[in-house]
Enzyme design. Structure first.
Site, mmCIF file in Angstrom:
data_model
loop_
_atom_site.group_PDB
_atom_site.id
_atom_site.type_symbol
_atom_site.label_atom_id
_atom_site.label_comp_id
_atom_site.label_asym_id
_atom_site.label_seq_id
_atom_site.Cartn_x
_atom_site.Cartn_y
_atom_site.Cartn_z
ATOM 1 N N HIS A 112 -38.869 -86.486 51.966
ATOM 2 C CA HIS A 112 -37.942 -86.021 52.987
ATOM 3 C C HIS A 112 -38.229 -86.724 54.299
ATOM 4 C CE1 HIS A 112 -36.301 -81.988 51.235
ATOM 5 N NE2 HIS A 112 -36.299 -82.953 50.343
ATOM 6 N N PRO A 154 -46.673 -69.468 57.283
ATOM 7 C CA PRO A 154 -46.095 -70.605 56.559
ATOM 8 C C PRO A 154 -44.991 -71.346 57.298
ATOM 9 C CG PRO A 154 -45.262 -68.540 55.678
ATOM 10 C CD PRO A 154 -46.312 -68.173 56.679
ATOM 11 N N LYS A 161 -48.238 -75.631 56.878
ATOM 12 C CA LYS A 161 -49.560 -76.204 57.139
ATOM 13 C C LYS A 161 -50.674 -75.693 56.234
ATOM 14 C CE LYS A 161 -48.245 -78.947 60.189
ATOM 15 N NZ LYS A 161 -47.616 -79.917 59.336
#
Length: 394
Positions: free
Chosen positions: A72, A293, A297
């Site tokens: 991505h 979240p 990380k």
């Protein structure tokens, strides 16, 4: 039994560390209290930073990820019924992230470890580290009705937040920092095509939502919910309807719904334990820190700990650099606190708080509008999202 590095925990961090050490000829044994099937059943993160992707290449477990993973180059922030793309590659000089589920990373590492003939002991009971401040620490555990002693030089505690490793450090030798958020994430996994080719982080007055994916045919969606919510109160129909309400209209219109194949609620918190080393014991990943979240990380921070400990062990065994041992914790924590800050900031900016006043809500929108209309603001988000550089040991 004897080994050089004993690793407690066969999750992705323990397996990755073991594979990297094996490639350098450093003997290691992994001890895991759960079965291998149980470890693989845990549904976790799916966005890998560039640094972790590089580390998987170094470990030689990148082939399936490169074939099936989804690179991505950006993601979207949605708010006020509009969408703004954060172009990761353009803003960071070419860095990107890889969407590839933690379960698949774990499976690849398990396969590679088995092929290498390295030792992993699953379903080990009553795992306990001993003599951590001596030069010959050891682990005891129960297997097949017998108590086993594993002698080693060093112990890596990769056994998560609830594991025995951190609990083995005396209270007066460790300090814990924690922030608990007043909400959780309700996550649904479904065999439906993702609503977007890239992740969408959406702020809405009804609460935060996230559109993610595991593959081109499997989606992962999240809703912010109150801590007292129960999974059984959320039918699939209720989940999909609420998700549509929180997404921009053009996104909601394209959403493909279907039966959930997994549904769970995870509370959000920030947690750091300092220091991350006690004698010959090193804490790795969730054993030492937890992040909400929102910034993707958690798994990536574990990978950066693995990177530091792996390179430290190579220095110790190949160059005799035991002087670097005391650098493990400060090196890891420097990067960890920056990731904690980013995750806290993203969480604070995108979620609704029950006590939130209209003033604070307007500030959230103003901040989102500012950072998404400023190249410097977008660059700050992008460089943190793809992952800050790994800290050197020296």
């Amino acid at each position: 039994m004897n080994t050089q590095v004993a690793i407690i925990g066969a999750g992705p961090s323990g397996l990755l560390l073991g594979q990297l050490l094996h490639h350098q000829g450093i003997d290691n044994v992994i001890v895991e209290r759960q079965s291998g099937e149980y470890v693989l059943s845990r549904i976790r993160a799916g966005v890998l930073e560039q640094g972790m992707v590089d580390l998987l290449h170094e470990a030689g477990v990148h082939q399936r990820m490169e074939k099936e993973g989804l690179p991505h180059d950006g993601f979207e922030l949605a708010f006020d019924n509009r969408r703004v793309r954060v172009a990761l590659d353009e803003l960071t000089g070419g860095s990107r992230v890889m969407v590839y589920g933690q379960t698949e990373v774990t499976r690849d590492l398990m396969t590679a470890r088995e092929a290498a003939g390295a030792t992993t002991i699953y379903a080990a009971g009553n795992v306990q580290p001993h003599a951590l401040e001596s030069d010959r620490p050891y682990i005891t555990f129960e297997k097949d009705g017998e108590t086993v002693r594993l002698n080693c030089d060093y112990i890596a505690g990769c056994d998560g937040y609830h594991g025995v490793s951190r609990q083995s450090i005396p209270n007066d030798r460790i300090k814990e920092f924690e922030k608990v958020y007043p909400f959780g994430w309700l996550g649904v996994l479904s065999d439906t095509p993702p609503v977007s080719d890239e992740l969408i982080y959406a702020r809405h007055e009804r609460g935060f939502s996230l559109c993610s994916m595991r593959s081109a045919t499997r989606s992962r969606y999240y809703l912010q919910v109150a801590l007292d919510e129960k999974v059984e109160d959320w039918s699939d129909e209720r989940f999909w309807e609420e998700l549509k309400r929180r997404l921009p209209e053009d996104v909601a219109h394209k959403l493909v719904t279907g039966p959930s194949i997994e549904k769970s609620i995870a509370p959000l918190r920030s947690f750091v334990a300092e220091p991350m080393q006690y004698g010959r014991l090193f804490l790795v990943g969730d054993a030492a820190h937890i992040v909400p979240p929102t910034g993707a990380k958690g798994l990536n921070l574990a990978a950066s700990d693995v990177n530091t400990l792996y390179r430290l062990m190579v220095k110790v065994y190949q160059e005799g650099r035991t002087d670097l041992i005391e650098r493990y914790s400060p090196t890891c924590l420097k990067r960890i606190w920056k990731a904690e800050r980013f995750s806290w900031w993203m969480t604070s900016m995108l979620h609704t708080f029950s006590e939130q006043e209209d003033f604070n809500s307007r500030l959230q929108l103003a901040e989102l509008d500012y950072v998404t209309s400023s190249k410097a603001g977008l660059a700050t988000i992008a460089e943190n999202y793809v992952g800050l550089p790994y800290e050197p040991l020296e």
